[in-house]
Design a protein around this motif. Structure first.
Motif, PDB file in Angstrom:
ATOM      1  N   PHE B  47       0.836  -1.197   0.000  1.00  0.00           N
ATOM      2  CA  PHE B  47       0.000   0.000   0.000  1.00  0.00           C
ATOM      3  C   PHE B  47       0.872   1.248   0.000  1.00  0.00           C
ATOM      4  CE2 PHE B  47      -2.194   3.299   2.561  1.00  0.00           C
ATOM      5  CZ  PHE B  47      -3.243   3.569   1.697  1.00  0.00           C
ATOM      6  N   ILE B  48       1.896   1.244   0.845  1.00  0.00           N
ATOM      7  CA  ILE B  48       2.772   2.420   0.935  1.00  0.00           C
ATOM      8  C   ILE B  48       3.496   2.639  -0.397  1.00  0.00           C
ATOM      9  CG2 ILE B  48       4.842   3.353   2.055  1.00  0.00           C
ATOM     10  CD1 ILE B  48       3.827   2.105   4.661  1.00  0.00           C
ATOM     11  N   VAL B  51       1.110   4.285  -2.721  1.00  0.00           N
ATOM     12  CA  VAL B  51       0.907   5.681  -2.310  1.00  0.00           C
ATOM     13  C   VAL B  51       2.083   6.537  -2.752  1.00  0.00           C
ATOM     14  CG1 VAL B  51       0.792   7.222  -0.317  1.00  0.00           C
ATOM     15  CG2 VAL B  51      -0.612   5.157  -0.365  1.00  0.00           C
ATOM     16  N   THR B  54       2.171   7.526  -6.390  1.00  0.00           N
ATOM     17  CA  THR B  54       1.130   8.414  -6.892  1.00  0.00           C
ATOM     18  C   THR B  54       1.660   9.835  -7.087  1.00  0.00           C
ATOM     19  OG1 THR B  54      -0.404   7.114  -5.570  1.00  0.00           O
ATOM     20  CG2 THR B  54      -1.222   9.197  -6.451  1.00  0.00           C
ATOM     21  N   THR B  61      -7.190  11.102  -5.737  1.00  0.00           N
ATOM     22  CA  THR B  61      -6.692   9.750  -5.494  1.00  0.00           C
ATOM     23  C   THR B  61      -6.283   9.602  -4.028  1.00  0.00           C
ATOM     24  OG1 THR B  61      -5.814   9.909  -7.715  1.00  0.00           O
ATOM     25  CG2 THR B  61      -5.135   8.001  -6.420  1.00  0.00           C
ATOM     26  N   PHE B  62      -5.595  10.638  -3.535  1.00  0.00           N
ATOM     27  CA  PHE B  62      -5.200  10.584  -2.115  1.00  0.00           C
ATOM     28  C   PHE B  62      -6.423  10.522  -1.212  1.00  0.00           C
ATOM     29  CE2 PHE B  62      -1.244  12.504  -3.832  1.00  0.00           C
ATOM     30  CZ  PHE B  62      -0.372  11.541  -3.354  1.00  0.00           C
ATOM     31  N   TYR B  65      -7.548   6.989  -1.124  1.00  0.00           N
ATOM     32  CA  TYR B  65      -6.641   6.227  -0.248  1.00  0.00           C
ATOM     33  C   TYR B  65      -7.019   6.436   1.215  1.00  0.00           C
ATOM     34  CZ  TYR B  65      -3.375   5.865  -4.215  1.00  0.00           C
ATOM     35  OH  TYR B  65      -2.799   5.617  -5.405  1.00  0.00           O
ATOM     36  N   LYS B 130       1.400  11.701   1.663  1.00  0.00           N
ATOM     37  CA  LYS B 130       2.020  10.382   1.629  1.00  0.00           C
ATOM     38  C   LYS B 130       2.453   9.940   3.026  1.00  0.00           C
ATOM     39  CE  LYS B 130       3.357  10.760  -3.164  1.00  0.00           C
ATOM     40  NZ  LYS B 130       4.411  10.980  -4.149  1.00  0.00           N
ATOM     41  N   LEU B 133      -0.656   9.004   5.145  1.00  0.00           N
ATOM     42  CA  LEU B 133      -1.216   7.695   4.791  1.00  0.00           C
ATOM     43  C   LEU B 133      -0.299   6.563   5.264  1.00  0.00           C
ATOM     44  CD1 LEU B 133      -2.478   8.630   1.258  1.00  0.00           C
ATOM     45  CD2 LEU B 133      -3.917   7.862   3.162  1.00  0.00           C
ATOM     46  N   ALA B 256      -6.070   0.204  -3.812  1.00  0.00           N
ATOM     47  CA  ALA B 256      -5.287   1.426  -3.984  1.00  0.00           C
ATOM     48  C   ALA B 256      -4.689   1.464  -5.382  1.00  0.00           C
ATOM     49  CB  ALA B 256      -4.198   1.501  -2.922  1.00  0.00           C
ATOM     50  N   LEU B 260      -5.232   4.117  -8.416  1.00  0.00           N
ATOM     51  CA  LEU B 260      -4.107   4.832  -9.036  1.00  0.00           C
ATOM     52  C   LEU B 260      -4.168   4.702 -10.553  1.00  0.00           C
ATOM     53  CD1 LEU B 260      -1.444   6.369  -8.926  1.00  0.00           C
ATOM     54  CD2 LEU B 260      -0.275   4.191  -8.633  1.00  0.00           C
TER      55      LEU B 260
END
Lengths: 253, 265
Positions: B47-48, B51, B54, B61-62, B65, B130, B133, B256, B260
């Motif tokens: 996931f990170i 993120v 992105t 998008t954020f 998330y 980022k 998240l 996610a 994206l």
């Protein structure tokens, strides 16, 4: 077959800085014996203990454990370290795994035993020290006395030939001290106990050895050693206020 | 002896310090708690990565998330307020992010009379979004997984054994070392010392040095204790297999990733 489990002959040792700690130590332990190693601070007790499982190498003389000579040989050293179980003074040095169970299982795992063998050995060792119900706890969530008992279990689980305890009663409250002595009394094992706690020595060990100035200054029945006033005084050993070893020995019978 | 009424003192339990390693874990019974630790760890990691990949300008998008992470938080039944408080670890990143628009090149936008750099604003937003998240996802992982399970998970995903061992010792001994530090502080203060300014740094540095030496020596004693129990350089960590139900964890990075890709097309 002779029943000498541990034999130390003419052991002398000097640290790299030139300070000599041992000047020829002779002592032997037979199977099942419980011996207290007494002596003033700086007498060389810790140095002697560190020779018994090969942490230090003899400068002169030799140490033999259950027929194996302690030297730099890596293979025998591994076996010697299994046979000589040392319980250190600070249980935090000995308990390094996330849970009590994993900590006690650490040794057997290294011996390559199966999971079920490990499980039953750990179970047995923890039962012996009365800590089975704490097996899933983290060591740092236990009291000091409990941690010392778990440290004892981590050594017992290796089924050593000889158990060495460094100051087992230090920092324990009287109840924990008594509980530990009850556990130790039940163990069927050769025991060498380094201690300043003379009543504890009398209670647990029939024989006492005084290490003083790097040599064995006395070796005999604990009661005889503790009641020899001249000997005691000479080696800076003192009984706690009001403690009469004769009376205590009487009441133990 | 007469009986005395007990005088109770109310103390707010504070969480930092002593039980480092365990104190992040909050025990609840939820789908998230039950997942295999390795699946959670991998899911968070992936996931990170999504993120971080992105572009900073994909604001919506954020937002999605964030929605994903918040739904995980809800499913995990974790106390929202407590989790929100833990977000303070992010503060250093926030400060850094806030500085970007001010010190960024070419100040070209006016915001409330301040001339700020647009590139700096976007970069600042990117870092903030980022980091937030990432921190949230890691916080949920830490709160739903006991420290030792995370160690097992690290071993499971084949992190080198030596590194897992180091992490394991850190979990075990951070409390011991913190206690030692605390005792040294008490000893200093009992003798009238309090660190007020630069003139006291010398003493603090010496304490740090003493702590280092003590820890180093403890390390040697621990190593000896390990050797005497047959240590040969590796340590076993739990090795439970992943089950079908554990794969649910990967919904987070997969959703996610879909978001994206959708936003970039």
């Amino acid at each position: 077959m002779n029943d000498v489990v541990l034999s130390v002959k003419e052991l002398a040792f000097a640290y790299p800085d030139g300070h000599q700690a041992l000047y020829g130590v002779d002592v032997a332990l037979t199977r099942g014996e419980r011996v207290a190693l007494l002596g003033p601070n700086g007498a060389g007790k810790t140095t002697l203990v560190m020779h018994l499982n090969g942490i230090l190498q003899a400068g002169h003389g030799e140490v033999v454990v259950a027929g194996l000579k302690v030297d730099a040989n890596k293979e025998t050293l591994k076996e010697i370290r299994r046979r000589v179980g040392i319980v250190f003074q600070d249980p935090d040095d000995q308990l390094f795994m996330p849970t009590v169970f994993e900590d006690v299982a650490f040794g057997p795992k290294n011996l390559g035993l199966t999971d079920s063998e490990i499980e039953s050995l750990v179970q047995k060792a923890l039962t012996e020290v009365g800590m089975l119900e704490f097996k899933d706890r983290a060591p740092h969530h236990l009291s000091f006395g409990q941690r010392r008992r778990v440290a004892l279990a981590t050594v017992l689980v290796m089924q050593p030939e000889i158990l060495i305890l460094d100051e087992p009663s230090s920092n324990l409250d009287p109840a924990s001290r008594r509980e530990l002595s009850e556990i130790l009394q039940k163990l069927d094992i050769t025991l060498l106990m380094v201690t300043h706690d003379l009543p504890y020595a009398l209670e647990l060990c029939e024989r006492s050895v005084i290490l003083s100035g790097g040599i064995i200054a006395a070796d005999g029945k604990t009661l005889n050693v503790l009641t020899d006033d001249a000997l005691m005084k000479k080696h800076r050993l003192e009984l706690p206020f009001g403690f009469d070893p004769r009376h205590a020995a009487q009441s133990m019978k | 002896m007469g009986t005395q009424t007990a005088i109770e003192v109310r103390v707010d339990v504070h969480e930092h310090g002593h039980k480092l390693g365990d104190h992040l874990y909050i025990h609840k019974h939820s789908r998230i708690h039950d997942l295999h630790p390795a699946s959670k760890l991998l899911a968070v990691l992936l996931f990170i990565i999504v993120v971080v990949l992105t572009p900073n300008t994909e604001y919506w998008t954020f937002g999605i998330y964030l929605g994903l992470v918040l739904s995980v938080l809800v499913i995990s039944k974790l106390p929202v307020k407590r989790m929100a408080k833990r977000m303070v670890v992010e503060v250093p990143f926030v400060i850094f992010a806030l500085m970007l628009p001010i010190f960024g090149r070419e100040p070209d936008v006016e915001v409330f009379g301040l001339s700020l750099s647009e590139a700096g604003l976007i970069a600042g937003f990117g870092i903030l979004a980022k980091a937030t998240l990432g921190v949230m996802a890691s916080m949920i992982l830490a709160a739903t997984t006991p420290a030792r399970d995370i160690l097992n998970a690290l071993a499971f995903i084949k992190l080198p054994n030596t590194l897992v061992q180091i992490a394991s010792f850190m979990v075990r001994y951070s409390a011991v070392v913190l206690d030692e530090l605390q005792r040294m502080k008490v000893a200093r203060e009992s003798r009238g010392f309090s660190a007020r300014g630069i003139q006291h740094w010398r003493v603090l540095a010496q304490s740090a040095g003493a702590l280092f030496i003590r820890s180093y020596e403890r390390g040697e004693r621990v190593h000896l204790a390990m050797l005497s129990r047959g240590y040969r350089g590796t340590m076993d960590f739990g090795n439970e297999r992943l089950e079908k139900k554990d794969y649910v964890a990967f919904l987070l990075p997969i959703l996610a990733l879909i978001t994206l890709i959708g936003s970039l097309l």
